[in-house]
Design a protein around this motif. Structure first.
Motif, PDB file in Angstrom:
ATOM      1  N   VAL A  10       0.941  -1.125  -0.065  1.00  0.00           N
ATOM      2  CA  VAL A  10       0.358  -0.115  -0.024  1.00  0.00           C
ATOM      3  C   VAL A  10       0.983   0.997   0.428  1.00  0.00           C
ATOM      4  O   VAL A  10       1.974   1.504   1.083  1.00  0.00           O
ATOM      5  CB  VAL A  10      -0.952   0.079   1.625  1.00  0.00           C
ATOM      6  CG1 VAL A  10      -1.356   1.503   1.336  1.00  0.00           C
ATOM      7  CG2 VAL A  10      -2.310  -1.156   1.140  1.00  0.00           C
ATOM      8  N   VAL A  11       0.429   2.211  -0.930  1.00  0.00           N
ATOM      9  CA  VAL A  11       1.266   3.526  -1.108  1.00  0.00           C
ATOM     10  C   VAL A  11       0.194   4.587  -0.648  1.00  0.00           C
ATOM     11  O   VAL A  11      -0.541   4.710  -2.147  1.00  0.00           O
ATOM     12  CB  VAL A  11       1.761   3.922  -2.003  1.00  0.00           C
ATOM     13  CG1 VAL A  11       2.727   4.544  -2.250  1.00  0.00           C
ATOM     14  CG2 VAL A  11       3.244   2.433  -2.098  1.00  0.00           C
ATOM     15  N   PRO A  12       0.393   5.130   0.265  1.00  0.00           N
ATOM     16  CA  PRO A  12      -0.143   6.604   0.073  1.00  0.00           C
ATOM     17  C   PRO A  12      -0.402   7.576  -0.651  1.00  0.00           C
ATOM     18  O   PRO A  12       1.053   7.549  -0.750  1.00  0.00           O
ATOM     19  CB  PRO A  12      -0.277   7.025   1.480  1.00  0.00           C
ATOM     20  CG  PRO A  12       0.111   5.740   2.516  1.00  0.00           C
ATOM     21  CD  PRO A  12       1.458   5.624   1.253  1.00  0.00           C
ATOM     22  N   TYR A  13      -1.493   8.580  -0.696  1.00  0.00           N
ATOM     23  CA  TYR A  13      -0.311   9.406  -2.525  1.00  0.00           C
ATOM     24  C   TYR A  13      -0.998  10.402  -2.154  1.00  0.00           C
ATOM     25  O   TYR A  13      -2.355  10.482  -1.865  1.00  0.00           O
ATOM     26  CB  TYR A  13      -1.072   8.439  -3.464  1.00  0.00           C
ATOM     27  CG  TYR A  13      -0.374   8.965  -5.073  1.00  0.00           C
ATOM     28  CD1 TYR A  13       0.559   9.285  -5.808  1.00  0.00           C
ATOM     29  CD2 TYR A  13      -1.056  10.111  -5.447  1.00  0.00           C
ATOM     30  CE1 TYR A  13       1.558   9.485  -6.695  1.00  0.00           C
ATOM     31  CE2 TYR A  13      -0.667  10.432  -6.499  1.00  0.00           C
ATOM     32  CZ  TYR A  13       0.197  10.507  -7.642  1.00  0.00           C
ATOM     33  OH  TYR A  13       1.349  10.856  -8.434  1.00  0.00           O
ATOM     34  N   VAL A  38      -2.932   1.620  -4.676  1.00  0.00           N
ATOM     35  CA  VAL A  38      -2.106   3.460  -4.452  1.00  0.00           C
ATOM     36  C   VAL A  38      -3.091   3.883  -3.723  1.00  0.00           C
ATOM     37  O   VAL A  38      -4.322   3.587  -4.296  1.00  0.00           O
ATOM     38  CB  VAL A  38      -2.494   4.312  -5.333  1.00  0.00           C
ATOM     39  CG1 VAL A  38      -2.088   5.350  -5.267  1.00  0.00           C
ATOM     40  CG2 VAL A  38      -0.715   3.913  -6.519  1.00  0.00           C
ATOM     41  N   VAL A  39      -3.387   4.695  -2.340  1.00  0.00           N
ATOM     42  CA  VAL A  39      -4.221   5.009  -2.335  1.00  0.00           C
ATOM     43  C   VAL A  39      -3.962   7.224  -1.568  1.00  0.00           C
ATOM     44  O   VAL A  39      -2.902   7.334  -1.642  1.00  0.00           O
ATOM     45  CB  VAL A  39      -4.713   4.647  -0.090  1.00  0.00           C
ATOM     46  CG1 VAL A  39      -5.199   4.726   0.265  1.00  0.00           C
ATOM     47  CG2 VAL A  39      -4.408   3.372  -0.072  1.00  0.00           C
ATOM     48  N   HIS A  40      -5.517   7.371  -2.064  1.00  0.00           N
ATOM     49  CA  HIS A  40      -5.423   8.741  -1.978  1.00  0.00           C
ATOM     50  C   HIS A  40      -6.586   8.787  -0.748  1.00  0.00           C
ATOM     51  O   HIS A  40      -7.877   8.374  -1.620  1.00  0.00           O
ATOM     52  CB  HIS A  40      -6.168   9.376  -3.054  1.00  0.00           C
ATOM     53  CG  HIS A  40      -5.953  10.802  -3.646  1.00  0.00           C
ATOM     54  ND1 HIS A  40      -5.155  11.693  -2.544  1.00  0.00           N
ATOM     55  CD2 HIS A  40      -7.097  11.462  -2.954  1.00  0.00           C
ATOM     56  CE1 HIS A  40      -5.103  13.065  -3.172  1.00  0.00           C
ATOM     57  NE2 HIS A  40      -6.146  12.683  -3.322  1.00  0.00           N
ATOM     58  N   VAL A  41      -6.304   9.982   0.039  1.00  0.00           N
ATOM     59  CA  VAL A  41      -7.360  10.319   1.137  1.00  0.00           C
ATOM     60  C   VAL A  41      -7.868  11.800   1.484  1.00  0.00           C
ATOM     61  O   VAL A  41      -6.789  12.444   1.172  1.00  0.00           O
ATOM     62  CB  VAL A  41      -6.739   9.794   2.744  1.00  0.00           C
ATOM     63  CG1 VAL A  41      -8.531   9.952   3.579  1.00  0.00           C
ATOM     64  CG2 VAL A  41      -6.763   8.204   2.667  1.00  0.00           C
ATOM     65  N   LEU A  42      -9.448  11.852   1.093  1.00  0.00           N
ATOM     66  CA  LEU A  42      -9.722  13.113   1.011  1.00  0.00           C
ATOM     67  C   LEU A  42     -10.949  13.189   1.954  1.00  0.00           C
ATOM     68  O   LEU A  42     -11.314  12.772   2.460  1.00  0.00           O
ATOM     69  CB  LEU A  42     -10.746  12.906  -0.541  1.00  0.00           C
ATOM     70  CG  LEU A  42     -10.103  12.964  -1.788  1.00  0.00           C
ATOM     71  CD1 LEU A  42     -11.424  12.944  -2.810  1.00  0.00           C
ATOM     72  CD2 LEU A  42      -9.263  14.489  -1.926  1.00  0.00           C
TER      73      LEU A  42
END
Length: 142
Positions: A10-13, A38-42
């Motif tokens: 897992v790679v936060p982006y 790839v994880v993008h958190v809004l």
């Protein structure tokens, strides 16, 4: 093959050069982008935001826009997931859901008041994760 080279990773982006480098490192470790998540958190929208008040922006549209932007930058070979809420919690919960073997993420190297105001997602992920976390530190400027 070591535990570092087992998918998923897992790679936060966050669209920074550092997070793009972290994705590259994950792909390099696995030798295959398909095992990289790839994880993008809004953040959640405030009820007072115009898009929220007029029902023109919702999770689906925000997810689509973020996914399209990430795909444009990284390509479609990686798994892309857009989540909502606190970044540290969402990243670690997602890593648990997919049984991640590793989380690779950059540290932006903030200190002092910026760290107090913005917090450190890397710190929260290291504390909350149930798998190893590789934090890529920024190079020191001489």
């Amino acid at each position: 093959m070591t535990w570092l080279t087992h998918p998923p990773i897992v790679v936060p982006y966050d669209f920074s050069a550092e997070s793009k480098e972290a994705v590259g490192r994950a792909i390099g470790l696995l030798g295959d982008p398909s095992g990289v998540h790839v994880v993008h958190v809004l953040g959640e929208l405030s009820p007072a935001e115009p898009g929220e008040m007029w029902n023109t922006v919702d999770h689906a549209t925000r997810t689509k826009h973020a996914t399209d932007a990430i795909t444009k930058e990284l390509g479609a070979e990686v798994t892309i997931r857009v989540l909502f809420g606190d970044a540290g919690h969402q990243i670690t919960e997602y890593a648990d859901q997919v049984d991640a073997k590793l989380i690779i993420m950059p540290s932006h190297g903030r200190s002092g008041i910026l760290r107090v105001l913005l917090g450190s997602v890397a710190d929260r992920v290291v504390r909350l994760a149930h798998c190893p976390v590789l934090v890529l530190r920024p190079e020191k400027k001489s």
